[in-house]
Design an enzyme around this catalytic site. Structure first.
Site, short mmCIF file in Angstrom:
data_model
loop_
_atom_site.label_atom_id
_atom_site.label_comp_id
_atom_site.label_asym_id
_atom_site.label_seq_id
_atom_site.Cartn_x
_atom_site.Cartn_y
_atom_site.Cartn_z
N ASN A 1 38.98 40.62 25.33
CA ASN A 1 38.78 40.20 26.87
C ASN A 1 37.36 40.10 27.27
O ASN A 1 36.54 41.15 27.07
CB ASN A 1 39.52 41.49 27.47
CG ASN A 1 39.16 41.33 28.91
OD1 ASN A 1 39.00 40.39 29.65
ND2 ASN A 1 39.08 42.59 29.63
N GLY A 2 36.94 38.82 27.74
CA GLY A 2 35.78 38.69 28.07
C GLY A 2 35.11 37.43 27.69
O GLY A 2 35.83 36.44 27.44
N GLU B 1 41.59 39.24 55.79
CA GLU B 1 42.35 39.70 54.90
C GLU B 1 43.68 39.10 55.04
O GLU B 1 44.52 38.84 54.15
CB GLU B 1 42.45 41.22 55.04
CG GLU B 1 43.38 41.86 54.08
CD GLU B 1 42.99 41.61 52.68
OE1 GLU B 1 42.04 41.05 52.48
OE2 GLU B 1 43.76 42.26 52.01
N LYS C 1 45.77 37.19 52.02
CA LYS C 1 47.19 37.34 51.62
C LYS C 1 47.77 36.22 51.56
O LYS C 1 48.44 36.02 50.59
CB LYS C 1 47.58 38.54 52.36
CG LYS C 1 46.92 40.06 52.25
CD LYS C 1 47.19 40.59 50.85
CE LYS C 1 46.24 40.42 49.72
NZ LYS C 1 45.13 40.98 49.72
N GLU D 1 47.05 33.66 49.02
CA GLU D 1 46.91 33.93 47.44
C GLU D 1 48.33 34.30 46.95
O GLU D 1 48.78 33.96 45.66
CB GLU D 1 46.15 35.12 47.08
CG GLU D 1 46.57 36.51 47.52
CD GLU D 1 45.55 37.66 47.04
OE1 GLU D 1 45.54 38.61 47.58
OE2 GLU D 1 44.99 37.48 46.06
N HIS E 1 33.80 26.29 67.85
CA HIS E 1 32.66 25.68 67.23
C HIS E 1 33.04 24.89 66.17
O HIS E 1 32.16 24.16 65.34
CB HIS E 1 31.66 26.59 66.70
CG HIS E 1 31.13 27.56 67.98
ND1 HIS E 1 30.07 27.15 68.95
CD2 HIS E 1 31.47 28.83 68.34
CE1 HIS E 1 29.94 27.90 69.84
NE2 HIS E 1 30.63 28.96 69.63
N TRP F 1 44.21 35.31 30.31
CA TRP F 1 43.80 34.62 31.27
C TRP F 1 42.69 33.81 30.97
O TRP F 1 41.54 34.36 30.61
CB TRP F 1 43.23 35.67 32.42
CG TRP F 1 43.11 35.01 33.88
CD1 TRP F 1 43.90 34.65 34.66
CD2 TRP F 1 41.85 34.58 34.34
NE1 TRP F 1 43.38 33.65 35.66
CE2 TRP F 1 41.82 34.09 35.75
CE3 TRP F 1 40.42 34.60 33.86
CZ2 TRP F 1 40.90 33.50 36.41
CZ3 TRP F 1 39.39 34.23 34.75
CH2 TRP F 1 39.63 33.57 35.79
N CYS G 1 41.59 39.49 30.52
CA CYS G 1 42.78 39.57 29.71
C CYS G 1 43.28 41.19 29.63
O CYS G 1 42.42 42.01 29.97
CB CYS G 1 42.43 39.00 28.25
SG CYS G 1 41.88 37.25 28.49
N LYS H 1 44.34 40.12 38.02
CA LYS H 1 44.27 41.48 39.08
C LYS H 1 42.55 41.91 39.03
O LYS H 1 41.90 42.35 39.91
CB LYS H 1 44.82 42.53 38.31
CG LYS H 1 44.74 43.83 39.15
CD LYS H 1 45.14 43.83 40.69
CE LYS H 1 45.26 45.04 41.55
NZ LYS H 1 45.25 44.81 42.97
N ARG I 1 46.76 41.57 34.40
CA ARG I 1 45.43 40.90 33.93
C ARG I 1 45.25 39.66 33.58
O ARG I 1 44.14 39.16 33.33
CB ARG I 1 44.95 41.90 32.96
CG ARG I 1 44.79 43.38 33.11
CD ARG I 1 44.49 44.37 32.19
NE ARG I 1 43.00 43.94 32.04
CZ ARG I 1 41.99 44.65 32.42
NH1 ARG I 1 42.39 45.26 33.48
NH2 ARG I 1 40.70 44.13 32.09
O1 M6R Z 1 38.97 45.21 42.10
P1 M6R Z 1 38.11 44.71 43.01
O2 M6R Z 1 38.35 45.50 44.32
O3 M6R Z 1 36.69 44.77 42.78
O4 M6R Z 1 38.53 43.10 43.17
C1 M6R Z 1 37.93 42.42 44.17
C2 M6R Z 1 38.89 41.06 44.48
O5 M6R Z 1 38.99 40.41 43.30
C3 M6R Z 1 40.29 41.51 44.80
O6 M6R Z 1 40.20 42.11 46.06
C4 M6R Z 1 41.02 40.22 44.91
O7 M6R Z 1 40.49 39.44 46.20
C5 M6R Z 1 42.39 40.40 45.22
N1 M6R Z 1 43.30 39.45 44.57
C6 M6R Z 1 42.93 40.30 46.74
O8 M6R Z 1 44.43 40.46 47.17
#
Ligand code: M6R
Length: 607
Positions: A101-102, A483, A487, A490, A506, A75, A2, A602, A27
């Site tokens: 937060n946690g 990747e 992208k 998400e 396979h 969050w 959060c 994030k 966040r």
């Molecule tokens: O802050 P970090 O690089 O450790 O985060 C890792 C993942 O949570 C982050 O890359 C996530 O997959 C992104 N939303 C991808 O766009």
């Protein structure tokens, strides 16, 4: 996971807290709330949903009196995202308000004890348990400071918290353990927040709080304490050089688009001071005196994991170091074979990802040396690693990581060159070619980005109605395929699978049909003929293909996307923005919330 902010100063606190929360909304955005003291009474305003919902509630109220308070954007971890679970939470006496937060792992145990003592709860959150535990501590110890210390000694888990009370008007308390918290010192005002942009318009002087530290602040003073002993701790202040503008959209429709277009600058910043073209070498002073690893394990999550996969093959090839790349959430729980000969490299944009941190800690316990590759200065990864190499990408606000990956690829490329040179495994002509190539890369990306965006727009219009996409790549393009798929899914919520093209036959080939198109990475490299054959297998099943490819390659597909060719591994830096822009344009065309996709946050500070 959060965002929290606390303020004590001379300005109206509520508008300032809302403004700070807006910069922390990346966040989490399930609910938001503020607490402040007004005319001796504790006031709470909370709303389910994004910050705008809280603002609607505030509109029409006079909230200009309070000059201190706390704010939270959530969050959800415990309890559904509804108003009763929104922070801040009050204790039963109504004298304390807490944001958090946690996760308090033993909250149920503590809750049962409090219930037995007659406490009642109106939410399902662990935070309401913590604030009542602090209230219990207040009864035991007689001061809020001691009560917080008393309560923290009784909880397990992660927290960054801030607290206000009408018993100490104008004062904010905050503390952290395993969740990020920074303090900001202004003129006649002080701040705490999960992240610096929250208060950057007001001060650039910050102190990074460590685990187990607690701060008490009012408008004119602040003191950090060891949360266990309550001994005062001297904290140095650091001056932040980046500005608020770099944390804003800068005229782009979304942060994601802005961050994609920042990539030429990101590569240049990453290289600055690190590439000595005349001497033909890389300088990474952060690693001075450290021998190249005998064995390397890269630990990361999500996009950072994909960057790690890409970097691994370069490090193996140029520095002849065996590298394995591990998903942190798997790595941390395995019966690991690590010892003093192992180096673990934690790759993380935020430096706060819980699984990556746990992986680092396990590795250290087993005797491995732990290095960090990280973007956020002062983050937990950067502080816990023996050495840290910063990616210097600047704040990344969009939940979908873009420029951070570009910066990670750049640093991994430099690491491969650095270790290759140190071990003498890298031929001088390859080193020279690699250095001149990367040096000229920012201009090439800069020149190409507008054309890439146009092509991404055309393709998005054509493909936005599909429900699934296959992403295929081989060799160094395989991590890029992963990747690209990440992208797309998400931010556009279109199902996408990233696969090694040779592996597709396979199983996944069974999915191929006209409505399940393929996005292929078919760049000029030694594996191109193999990729071409794999794509022919797709075409034989009536699969439509978009192919990112190079001029002059013999490839016939529905939608070729031809990008300029650069030297060897540097082609990834031109393919990556295409993948990002394609996902971006698909999501934007479909009207999705690009910067704040559903269910995501994030920085994933819970496991
Ligand atoms: O802050 P970090 O690089 O450790 O985060 C890792 C993942 O949570 C982050 O890359 C996530 O997959 C992104 N939303 C991808 O766009």
């Amino acid at each position: 996971m959060c965002g929290i902010i606390g303020y004590a100063g001379h300005r109206p606190a509520v508008p300032l807290l809302i403004e700070g929360l807006r910069r922390l909304e990346y966040r989490g955005y399930d609910s938001a709330g503020v607490a402040y003291v007004e005319a001796g009474a504790l006031r709470l305003l909370r709303a389910e949903g994004k910050l705008g919902e809280l603002e609607k509630k505030i509109n029409g109220r006079d909230v200009t009196m309070a000059t201190s308070g706390i704010g939270h954007t959530r969050w959800a971890t415990h309890g559904v995202p509804v108003e009763r679970n929104a922070h801040p939470h009050k204790d039963n006496s109504g004298r304390l308000a807490l944001i958090h937060n946690g996760i308090i792992e033993n909250y149920q145990e503590r809750k049962n004890e409090l219930l037995a003592q007659g406490y009642t709860f109106s939410s399902e959150t662990d935070t309401e348990v913590l604030v009542n535990l602090i209230a219990e501590g207040l009864k035991e110890t007689g001061s809020i400071l001691r009560a917080m210390s008393w309560a923290f000694a009784r909880v397990e888990g992660a927290y960054a918290v801030a607290l206000v009370s009408p018993d100490e008007p104008g004062v904010v308390y905050a503390a952290r353990k395993s969740s990020p918290l920074v303090f900001g010192q202004g003129l006649g005002e002080n701040f705490v927040a999960s992240d610096i942009p929250a208060f950057l318009p007001y001060t650039r002087e910050v102190a990074f709080l460590e685990d187990g530290e607690l701060v008490r602040m009012d408008a004119n003073s602040w003191q950090v304490f060891d949360a266990a002993t309550l001994e005062p701790v001297d904290k140095p202040l650091h001056h932040i050089t980046w500005d608020v503008q770099s944390a804003q959209k800068g005229g782009y429709k979304h942060f994601m688009l802005k961050e994609i277009f920042e990539q030429p600058r990101v590569v240049a910043d990453c290289l600055a001071g690190r590439v000595d073209l005349r001497a033909g070498r890389v300088r990474l002073p952060e690693l001075d005196g450290l021998e190249p690893p005998r064995r390397l394990t890269i630990v990361a999550c999500g996009t950072s994991y994909h960057a790690g996969l890409w970097g691994a093959s370069l490090i193996e090839s140029w520095a002849r170091i065996p590298v394995r790349v591990e998903i942190a959430s798997e790595f941390r729980y395995r019966d690991l074979l690590l010892d003093g000969d192992d180096v673990v490299l934690a790759v993380s944009q935020s430096g706060e990802t819980a699984d990556t941190l746990a992986g680092m800690r396990r590795a250290r316990e087993l005797g491995a040396r732990v290095l960090g590759l990280c973007n956020v200065v002062g983050s937990t990864v950067s502080r816990e690693a023996e050495r840290v190499v910063y990616t210097q990408a600047g704040p990344e606000i969009s939940v979908a990581s873009t420029k951070a990956m570009c910066s990670q690829l750049t640093v991994l490329y430099l690491l491969a060159l650095h270790w290759g040179a140190a071990k003498g495994t890298l031929p001088a002509e390859v080193a020279a070619r690699a250095l001149t190539g990367v040096h000229g890369l920012p201009q090439v990306i800069e020149a190409e980005l507008p054309r890439m965006r146009e092509r991404a727009c055309e393709l998005a219009r054509k493909y936005a109605s599909v429900r699934s996409f296959m992403y295929l790549g081989r060799g160094q393009s395989f991590p890029l395929a992963l990747e690209g798929a990440l992208k797309l899914k998400e931010i556009s919520y279109i199902h996408a699978e990233g696969y090694a093209s040779g592996e597709m036959k396979h199983g996944p080939i069974a999915l191929i049909e006209p409505d399940f198109p393929t996005f292929a990475l078919a760049l000029r490299d030694p594996l191109f003929p193999k990729v071409k054959s794999n794509l022919e297998e797709v075409q034989a099943r009536d699969g439509r293909i978009v192919a990112l490819t190079h001029p002059g390659l013999d490839l016939t597909v529905d939608d070729p996307w031809i990008i300029p060719e650069v030297w060897g591994p540097l082609n990834a830096f031109l393919a990556l923005p295409c993948l990002q822009l394609f996902a971006y344009e698909m999501a934007d065309y479909l009207g999705k919330d690009v910067d704040q996709p559903r269910n995501l946050a994030k920085s994933v500070t819970v496991e």
